[in-house]
Design an enzyme around this catalytic site. Structure first.
Site, short mmCIF file in Angstrom:
data_model
loop_
_atom_site.label_atom_id
_atom_site.label_comp_id
_atom_site.label_asym_id
_atom_site.label_seq_id
_atom_site.Cartn_x
_atom_site.Cartn_y
_atom_site.Cartn_z
N ASP A 8 28.10 -1.44 -12.33
CA ASP A 8 29.01 -0.71 -13.13
C ASP A 8 29.24 -0.84 -14.78
O ASP A 8 30.04 -1.15 -15.40
CB ASP A 8 30.61 -1.00 -12.76
N GLN A 20 13.36 9.74 -10.07
CA GLN A 20 12.45 8.85 -9.72
C GLN A 20 11.09 9.19 -9.66
O GLN A 20 10.12 8.51 -10.00
CB GLN A 20 12.73 8.60 -8.05
N ARG A 35 16.19 6.90 -10.30
CA ARG A 35 16.04 5.33 -10.04
C ARG A 35 17.34 4.55 -9.91
O ARG A 35 17.28 3.32 -9.26
CB ARG A 35 15.75 4.87 -11.55
N HIS A 86 7.61 7.06 -14.97
CA HIS A 86 6.38 6.69 -15.57
C HIS A 86 5.41 7.32 -16.32
O HIS A 86 4.55 7.21 -17.08
CB HIS A 86 5.46 6.36 -14.30
N HIS A 105 7.24 -0.42 -18.87
CA HIS A 105 8.57 -0.52 -18.39
C HIS A 105 9.03 -1.71 -18.00
O HIS A 105 10.15 -2.07 -18.15
CB HIS A 105 8.91 0.53 -17.44
N ASP A 188 11.07 8.44 -0.91
CA ASP A 188 10.17 9.21 -1.56
C ASP A 188 9.79 10.27 -0.23
O ASP A 188 9.70 11.54 -0.54
CB ASP A 188 9.23 8.87 -2.30
N ARG A 221 3.07 -11.56 10.94
CA ARG A 221 2.54 -11.83 12.37
C ARG A 221 1.27 -11.26 12.35
O ARG A 221 1.01 -9.94 12.01
CB ARG A 221 3.48 -11.26 13.36
N ASN A 227 0.13 -2.16 11.00
CA ASN A 227 1.25 -1.89 10.26
C ASN A 227 1.20 -1.88 8.80
O ASN A 227 1.59 -0.83 8.11
CB ASN A 227 2.37 -2.50 10.73
#
Length: 452
Positions: A8, A20, A35, A86, A105, A188, A221, A227
């Site tokens: 805030d 974004q 953003r 960007h 940035h 996104d 793991r 993944n």
């Protein structure tokens, strides 16, 4: 409550007006997110990962102070983004302010965070919620812009070396696996309508800290290696299909050109009443707070109550933006793969503009070198990632490529040369020039030309 107080503030609320995906919104109408919500998401995920490690491994001695600092770093990591994200530090700033072309940035994020704390008088509130100043402020800023330390001497002041893993949560310079990516991949993909194959909640569930050469790192793991490859593949796919989309880049080049034309004519008041142009506002956080995507509205619709003459460059900037609004974009002529990864185009490209050879003005043609990779240039990011097994959860190790899959990429980066034409009247000649030039350079292959 402290995170809400940070949210805030004018410095954080400013992020509501910075898209974004920059110019991507002009190509993907669903990509209207800002953003602001991304930063809240990163703050949330940073806290989730820190709390999971704290609960799973009490021996790490993660305190509530540590968790709160990590959450604040995640929340404030993008405070320094300029208009259209960007586009501002990657395209506009290097041309508008060549002396500070390496400014990013993240540099502004550190300054804006300091400004936020002072301007909103949050230091006392932070201490009230258990932080110790100034060490914790230093720690937060170090997490926003960490260093790639490798085996170097411990460079940080915010936390000792036994808390080294905390520096890998918000922005991981070791292998790029961090909650910043977790959020923007999911967010996104959702707004773009692209499938996200990476499950960040699964990563958080299996994350564990292990000792690696005397320093603690977040490990995954062993069965999660596929993944993680999906995560980096998703990153590459997002860049290829959205972030570096040929029309997205056309729009962003036009916005950049408009901002360059308007640079000296759009003035913003900073501290002490001093006014700054667009490219210099980043040196004063009070002025920089007022820079958002709404800059283009100031160019498109200048104050009509003034009788002052509109400067010619500002009118030129307005005409470029009007072309975007009426979809009269710079024309994409074609693209070609660059075989030499170290090539930037600066050495050989000027031959395209020889008037005696091609008779085309360089002012009407733009070239752009786009890099697509897995986040670490041409390196396999998994080579710097550590894993553990269910049978031995305290011992970290690397998984050899041949033990992962036979279907892994051989190359992890590629460069694409793209050419745009500002004036459609010159398009036919420009296409001929581009094709002829490509055939003259052996290291360029797979020429693709596009019709008008």
């Amino acid at each position: 409550p402290l995170l809400v107080k940070i949210i805030d503030t004018p410095q954080f609320q400013r992020l509501r007006n910075i898209k974004q995906l920059g110019g991507g919104y002009f190509v993907f109408p669903g990509a209207s997110h800002n953003r602001f919500e991304h930063s809240i998401g990163v703050g949330h995920l940073a806290g989730e990962l820190a709390k999971t490690l704290k609960l799973k491994q009490p021996e790490l001695d993660i305190s509530e102070r540590d968790v709160l600092c990590v959450q604040i770093a995640g929340l404030c990591h993008d405070l320094g983004h300029g208009p259209f994200s960007h586009l501002f530090d990657g395209m506009f700033n290097p041309e508008a302010d060549p002396e500070h072309k390496d400014w990013k940035h993240e540099d502004a994020s550190l300054e804006m965070f300091d400004h936020l704390v002072v301007a909103s008088d949050l230091a006392q509130e932070m201490e009230r919620y258990g932080l110790i100043l100034p060490p914790d402020l230093t720690f937060i800023k170090e997490m926003i812009k960490p260093l790639k330390i490798d085996d170097a001497e411990w460079p940080y002041e915010g936390r000792d070396e036994n808390k080294s893993f905390l520096y890998e949560i918000v922005s991981n310079k070791q292998n790029g696996i961090d909650v910043d990516k977790f959020d923007y991949f999911a967010r996104d993909c959702h707004h773009l309508g692209i499938r996200n194959n990476f499950d960040h909640q699964r990563f958080i569930m299996f994350a564990r800290v292990c000792d690696v050469n005397g320093r603690k790192h977040i490990c995954s793991r062993d069965k999660e290696v596929a993944n993680l490859y999906d995560m980096f593949h998703t990153r590459n796919s997002l860049h290829r299909r959205a972030y570096q989309h040929r029309v997205t880049k056309s729009v962003e080049i036009m916005i950049k050109d408009a901002l360059l034309k308007a640079d000296q004519y759009i003035l913003t008041k900073g501290s002490g009443g001093t006014t700054f142009c667009l490219s210099k506002a980043k040196t004063d956080m009070e002025a920089y707070t007022k820079l958002t995507d709404q800059m283009i509205e100031r160019i498109l619709h200048p104050c009509s109550c003034s009788n002052e003459f509109t400067p010619s460059p500002l009118e030129e900037a307005r005409m470029i933006l009007q072309r975007i609004m009426s979809r009269d974009l710079y024309q994409f002529m074609g693209e070609t793969k660059v075989c030499n990864q170290g090539w930037t185009g600066k050495k050989n490209w000027p031959r395209l503009f020889w008037p005696t050879y091609f008779c085309i003005s360089p002012l009407k043609t733009i070239y752009l070198v786009v890099t697509l990779d897995y986040g670490m240039k041409n390196k396999d990011p998994i080579n710097t990632t550590y894993f553990y097994t269910k049978a031995n959860p305290t011992e970290a190790f690397k998984i050899p490529r041949e033990q992962v899959s036979k279907l892994l990429p051989v190359c992890f980066a590629e460069k694409i040369l793209r050419v745009y034409c500002k004036n459609s009247a010159s398009l036919r000649d420009a296409k001929f020039c581009f094709q002829s030039w490509c055939h003259e350079n052996d290291f360029l292959t797979e020429v693709t030309l596009y019709s008008v």
